[in-house]
Design a protein around this motif. Structure first.
Motif, short mmCIF file in Angstrom:
data_model
loop_
_atom_site.label_atom_id
_atom_site.label_comp_id
_atom_site.label_asym_id
_atom_site.label_seq_id
_atom_site.Cartn_x
_atom_site.Cartn_y
_atom_site.Cartn_z
N THR A 84 0.68 -0.99 -0.45
CA THR A 84 0.18 0.39 0.26
C THR A 84 1.25 1.48 -0.11
OG1 THR A 84 -1.39 -1.20 1.24
CG2 THR A 84 -1.73 1.75 1.06
N PHE A 85 0.85 1.77 -0.98
CA PHE A 85 1.72 3.17 -1.08
C PHE A 85 0.59 4.75 -1.03
CE2 PHE A 85 4.43 1.54 -4.04
CZ PHE A 85 5.67 0.55 -3.25
N MET A 86 1.44 5.88 -0.76
CA MET A 86 0.17 7.24 -0.04
C MET A 86 1.46 7.94 0.04
SD MET A 86 -2.41 8.07 2.62
CE MET A 86 -1.35 9.08 3.80
N GLY A 87 1.20 9.18 -1.06
CA GLY A 87 1.97 10.36 -1.37
C GLY A 87 3.46 9.52 -2.63
N VAL A 88 3.20 8.69 -3.86
CA VAL A 88 4.50 8.05 -3.87
C VAL A 88 5.32 9.66 -4.25
CG1 VAL A 88 4.75 6.93 -5.69
CG2 VAL A 88 2.95 6.40 -4.85
N PRO A 89 6.22 9.37 -4.25
CA PRO A 89 7.23 10.51 -4.37
C PRO A 89 7.52 10.60 -5.44
CG PRO A 89 8.51 8.61 -3.32
CD PRO A 89 7.50 8.37 -3.04
N HIS A 90 6.95 11.08 -6.59
CA HIS A 90 7.11 10.67 -8.21
C HIS A 90 7.86 12.31 -8.56
CE1 HIS A 90 7.42 9.89 -12.43
NE2 HIS A 90 6.60 9.94 -12.63
N PHE A 91 8.64 12.38 -8.08
CA PHE A 91 9.26 13.70 -8.91
C PHE A 91 9.82 14.01 -9.70
CE2 PHE A 91 9.53 14.26 -3.71
CZ PHE A 91 8.18 14.87 -3.00
N LEU A 102 -2.94 4.82 -1.85
CA LEU A 102 -4.26 5.61 -1.79
C LEU A 102 -3.74 7.10 -1.77
CD1 LEU A 102 -4.65 4.32 2.14
CD2 LEU A 102 -5.79 3.18 0.38
N ASN A 103 -4.63 7.94 -2.55
CA ASN A 103 -4.85 8.89 -3.40
C ASN A 103 -5.44 10.41 -3.00
OD1 ASN A 103 -3.00 10.60 -4.94
ND2 ASN A 103 -4.88 10.31 -6.63
N PRO A 104 -4.78 10.72 -1.75
CA PRO A 104 -6.03 12.46 -0.83
C PRO A 104 -5.48 13.03 -1.80
CG PRO A 104 -4.39 11.16 0.21
CD PRO A 104 -3.92 10.18 -0.38
N PRO A 105 -5.68 14.58 -1.64
CA PRO A 105 -5.29 15.53 -2.20
C PRO A 105 -3.81 15.45 -1.77
CG PRO A 105 -7.69 15.62 -1.60
CD PRO A 105 -7.00 14.35 -1.23
N GLY A 106 -3.33 16.96 -3.12
CA GLY A 106 -2.06 17.51 -2.40
C GLY A 106 -1.12 17.08 -3.77
N HIS A 107 -0.33 17.96 -3.21
CA HIS A 107 0.78 17.62 -4.63
C HIS A 107 1.22 16.46 -5.06
CE1 HIS A 107 3.47 17.36 -1.15
NE2 HIS A 107 4.42 16.92 -1.90
N LEU A 108 1.09 15.45 -4.62
CA LEU A 108 1.71 14.22 -5.42
C LEU A 108 0.60 13.77 -5.27
CD1 LEU A 108 4.56 12.61 -2.32
CD2 LEU A 108 4.89 14.06 -4.78
N ALA A 109 -0.47 13.93 -5.43
CA ALA A 109 -2.01 12.95 -5.88
C ALA A 109 -1.98 12.61 -7.73
CB ALA A 109 -2.67 13.73 -6.23
N GLU A 110 -1.26 13.81 -8.88
CA GLU A 110 -1.26 13.18 -9.90
C GLU A 110 0.27 12.71 -9.72
OE1 GLU A 110 -1.30 12.69 -13.87
OE2 GLU A 110 -2.65 13.71 -12.21
N PRO A 111 1.04 12.71 -9.77
CA PRO A 111 2.72 11.73 -9.65
C PRO A 111 2.00 10.45 -9.21
CG PRO A 111 3.44 14.22 -8.76
CD PRO A 111 1.56 14.05 -8.71
#
Length: 253
Positions: free
Chosen positions: A115-122, A207-216
């Protein structure tokens, strides 16, 4: 009840938080930089009686001992793999995603679901901007003003719904890593996450809540063999604290 304990690791002792074991394959939770396993306290409590869960402090953070020098994400993964149960599922948040992916690649026979949340795909954002921002170096000085920016961000500017106490605890966690808290972020930006995600064979739920990492995070899902995204538009802010009950239900499913 959440219990705390230590286990021996390659860089010294590793600090764990754990809810009540129930005979199931445990869920091991890996935190964001520069925080600690305390980030998962509410989730571990919400999962108690539903799912055995363990959260650990990455070496150099929280109450875990610090490596003698900066280490890579692969080094973190190898060190953590040495103290994991024989079989487990993994929950990675931000930096914890990269470490969890490396563990899954390193010991695939021991890792079930991810389970991942906030994937740091910068790589999907302004990579250089975020690298400069998150890997800023600090020197330990004698005055309190060196901590003012972090106090403003973590306490005064804490997300809606996050208690003053939790904002303060996040501030304390960052200070425990000071002045080397940037080490894991530097490792994060040196880690080719997109290439490594393509090697993950286990089923992954993002799990994808809103935020700057949602689209990444959505873009990262497309890089993996077996990944699904669960959009969580109503779980804005400090989701692990404020929405732990909802996340526990999703994790249990």
């Amino acid at each position: 009840m959440i219990r705390r304990r230590y286990v021996d690791g390659r860089y010294g002792q590793v600090h764990l938080r754990e809810n009540q074991p129930d005979g199931q394959v445990p869920l091991v939770c890996l935190h964001a930089t520069a925080y600690s396993s305390r980030s998962f306290s509410a989730l571990l409590t919400a999962l108690n009686g539903r799912r055995h869960a363990i959260a650990l402090d990455t070496p150099g953070y929280g109450e875990s001992d610090t490596p003698p020098a900066p280490v890579t994400i692969a080094d973190h993964a190898a060190a953590i793999a040495e103290v994991l149960p024989p079989r487990c599922d993994l929950f990675g948040y931000h930096t914890g995603v990269s470490i969890a992916a490396e563990i899954a690649i390193l010991v695939p026979e021991r890792v079930g679901r991810l389970t991942f949340m906030g994937v740091p795909h910068f790589q999907a954002l302004d990579f250089d901007h975020w690298r400069t921002r998150l890997t800023a170096r600090h020197a330990l000085g004698e005055t309190l003003d060196q901590f003012e920016e972090r106090w403003d961000f973590l306490v005064r500017g804490r997300p809606a719904g996050l208690s003053l106490r939790r904002g303060f605890e996040n501030f304390v966690d960052e200070l425990k890593g000071w002045p080397n808290g940037w080490w894991a972020h530097e490792a994060l930006f040196a880690h080719d996450l997109p290439a490594r995600l393509a090697l993950v064979t286990q089923p992954v739920t993002i799990l994808n809540p809103p935020g700057h990492l949602a689209e990444p995070s959505r873009q990262a899902a497309a890089l993996m063999r077996d990944a699904q995204v669960i959009e969580l538009p109503d779980l804005a802010g400090a989701a692990l604290d404020v929405h732990a009950g909802a996340l526990a239900t999703l994790v249990t499913r």
